[in-house]
Write an enzyme that holds these catalytic residues in place. Structure first.
Site, short mmCIF file in Angstrom:
data_model
loop_
_atom_site.label_atom_id
_atom_site.label_comp_id
_atom_site.label_asym_id
_atom_site.label_seq_id
_atom_site.Cartn_x
_atom_site.Cartn_y
_atom_site.Cartn_z
N PHE A 1 31.03 74.02 63.66
CA PHE A 1 30.22 74.84 62.77
C PHE A 1 29.13 74.05 62.07
CE2 PHE A 1 33.24 72.97 59.83
CZ PHE A 1 32.48 72.71 58.71
N LYS B 1 30.79 77.57 74.22
CA LYS B 1 31.76 78.20 73.33
C LYS B 1 31.48 77.67 71.92
CE LYS B 1 35.83 78.89 71.15
NZ LYS B 1 35.89 78.63 69.71
N GLY C 1 34.16 68.13 67.52
CA GLY C 1 35.07 68.66 66.51
C GLY C 1 35.96 67.57 65.94
N SER C 2 37.13 67.97 65.50
CA SER C 2 38.06 67.03 64.88
C SER C 2 38.72 66.15 65.94
CB SER C 2 39.14 67.79 64.11
OG SER C 2 39.98 68.49 65.00
N GLU D 1 32.94 63.99 71.11
CA GLU D 1 32.25 63.50 69.92
C GLU D 1 33.03 64.07 68.73
OE1 GLU D 1 30.71 62.47 66.90
OE2 GLU D 1 29.75 64.42 67.08
N CYS E 1 29.72 64.68 60.73
CA CYS E 1 30.58 63.63 61.28
C CYS E 1 30.04 62.25 60.91
CB CYS E 1 30.74 63.77 62.79
SG CYS E 1 29.18 63.85 63.68
N THR E 2 28.75 62.17 60.58
CA THR E 2 28.16 60.89 60.17
C THR E 2 28.05 60.75 58.65
OG1 THR E 2 25.96 61.86 60.41
CG2 THR E 2 26.81 60.58 62.28
N GLU F 1 39.59 61.35 57.29
CA GLU F 1 38.30 62.04 57.17
C GLU F 1 38.51 63.39 56.51
OE1 GLU F 1 34.52 63.41 59.94
OE2 GLU F 1 36.55 63.83 60.62
N GLY G 1 21.93 60.89 59.97
CA GLY G 1 20.56 61.23 60.36
C GLY G 1 20.09 60.49 61.57
#
Length: 510
Positions: free
Chosen positions: A159, A183, A240-241, A262, A296-297, A396, A459
């Site tokens: 998302f 998906k 995702g996770s 990723e 994620c970053t 995380e 970024g």
């Protein structure tokens, strides 16, 4: 500029018109998309059923056989047209990203710009993908390698970047000659459908047949799991996770398919004694609160030399108090809401763990309930004094929590603290010492897929391969030679002599 509602209506989305686009019918359940800005429903989307999925995969399989024979520069022309259409809709689509996901307007528009940039990159790639000519040990032989399309590529996205990460995968997979099936997250279906409306306009202009690019909207993870075990899908690219990625990887590997992962990040910034704090503090704050800490970053940890700890702590506390939190549609706000109540609950649970494990909340950490924040999804970013032994620091949490740690003098100690977590996505050091920078970038330095000097963790540009190590999954998307993940390698040897010599000097005669 049209409003995003007017724009959607012009695309035939709000009124249900087809605009000439062939959509497969489905009897699946209704999926309602809600805006995290005010929790208001945006649209009702029909979810795909397993039967719909089977139709889509069959359609993609047939299209892939055709598409692989189309010259790569012609595939690139399709992507060029799509990029131009995105340029024309950048503000409206960017606004829709902000409305459905909750990120700021500038970030929403930036995400669409990222799509445009990767389209430009893929167009150039369509004329520059190449193999290598190798020297054969045998006389009058030529050896080389070439790359062929895989077939059908499945793309599962999260998302937090509801359109850009799909574009990374889709554009490159397409110019590589594959059909794709997307998906998207069940939390952001409307942006996905809007992207596909624009994509179908490009397909019509480029005379691209149905099935080359496909979309399947699901109300849960079921179709993603189906895709993972489907042998007709040669590559599954999943974002995702770490837990989700592990499940996908196991399912795909059992059928000897290819997987590109990723996944999560627990990214750190190291501040040495020579760190330029005028650069470091803004980079850390953006990294921690950009997209409300749902990247994620995102910067999760700051590892500060003890001589700078007090100064850095005060600077970050001051910066956190100046943050403007509210509707992402108001450009003066730095951050908007978290995606849903589950994300808020996860943040509060993490802060409870901080207290139990001996950490100290230095700033923020509260759920806000002011005007325009009544739905309980807006939070004050949290600054936490922590130690490396705290278990929660190694996890995380997809929320704006920044852990402040210190090291005692040697850079290798800071690198050790950075590397001891399970994730290995992005990392950064701020220093004016060339030796420190080179040590950080060396084989004994950062163990992350991304390592930066004097810029933050968040970024990334599209020109570099994006991804990380350990529980981040090991995959690479976007730039550099990441295109190779979407193709199969073939080594070719041609004998143009009148003899049949064997390699390694082996002799055989009949």
């Amino acid at each position: 500029m049209k409003t995003w509602q007017d724009w959607l209506d012009s695309k035939g989305l709000m009124c249900g018109a087809s605009n000439g686009v062939k959509w497969l019918t489905t009897t699946g359940s209704a999926l309602v998309s809600y805006s995290p800005i005010d929790s208001a429903p945006l649209a009702k989307v029909q979810a795909a059923t397993d039967a719909t999925y089977q139709q889509i995969i069959e359609q993609a399989t047939v299209a892939a056989q055709f598409w692989r024979g189309v010259p790569a520069p012609q595939r690139g022309e399709f992507i060029r047209i799509y990029g131009d259409l995105l340029r024309a809709s950048k503000k409206e689509l960017g606004c829709l990203v902000s409305v459905e996901m909750g990120k700021s307007l500038t970030e929403g528009e930036g995400e669409v710009q990222e799509m445009i940039d990767i389209c430009d990159y893929a167009v150039g790639l369509s004329r520059s993908m190449c193999g290598r000519t190798l020297f054969s040990e045998r006389v009058d032989h030529r050896m080389y390698e070439q790359w062929h399309p895989l077939g059908v590529v499945g793309i599962i996205t999260a998302f937090n970047f509801p359109v850009a990460v799909w574009a990374w995968n889709f554009t490159i997979a397409t110019v590589c000659g594959n059909a794709t099936v997307w998906k998207p997250s069940e939390k952001t279906p409307l942006t996905a459908i809007a992207c596909f409306k624009i994509l179908h306009e490009a397909a019509q202009q480029a005379a691209v047949p149905a099935g080359v690019c496909n979309l399947t909207v699901d109300a849960d993870a079921l179709l993603g799991k189906t895709m993972a075990v489907d042998p007709r899908v040669q590559l599954v690219s999943a974002t995702g996770s770490s837990r989700m990625g592990q499940s996908v990887a196991m399912a795909v590997s059992q059928r000897f398919g290819k997987v590109l992962l990723e996944l999560g990040g627990n990214n750190a910034v190291i501040l040495t004694k020579t760190a330029p704090l005028d650069l470091a503090i803004p980079a850390i704050v953006f990294g921690a609160v950009g997209t409300a800490g749902q990247r994620c970053t995102s910067t999760r940890r700051v590892i500060v030399h003890r001589d700078l700890l007090e100064q850095v702590t005060l600077s970050l506390q001051k910066a956190f108090t100046t943050l403007k939190i509210g509707s992402p549609l108001e450009r003066e706000n730095h951050l908007g809401p978290l995606i849903d109540q589950a994300a808020v609950d996860a943040m509060m649970q993490a802060l409870d763990a901080v207290r139990l494990q001996g950490g100290q909340l230095l700033s923020g950490g509260q759920v806000l309930h002011g005007k325009g924040q009544e739905n309980g999804l807006y939070v004050q970013p949290a600054l936490v004094a922590a130690t490396e032994s705290m278990e929660i620091v190694g996890e995380e949490t997809f929320a704006p929590i920044l852990y402040l740690l210190s090291y005692n003098g040697e850079l290798q100690d800071a690198i050790r603290i950075q590397n001891q977590v399970k994730q290995g996505l992005s990392s950064s050091i701020f220093t004016l010492d060339l030796r420190e920078a080179e040590q950080f970038l060396s084989a004994v330095g950062s163990d992350c897929g991304i390592a930066n000097v004097n810029i933050g963790t968040s970024g990334a540009e599209i020109g570099g391969a994006f991804g990380g190590e350990k529980e981040t999954g090991g995959g690479r998307e976007s730039g550099s030679d990441a295109w190779k993940a979407y193709m199969r390698r073939q080594t070719n040897t041609i004998n143009y002599s009148t003899h049949l010599p064997l390699a390694q000097g082996v002799e055989f005669s009949i």
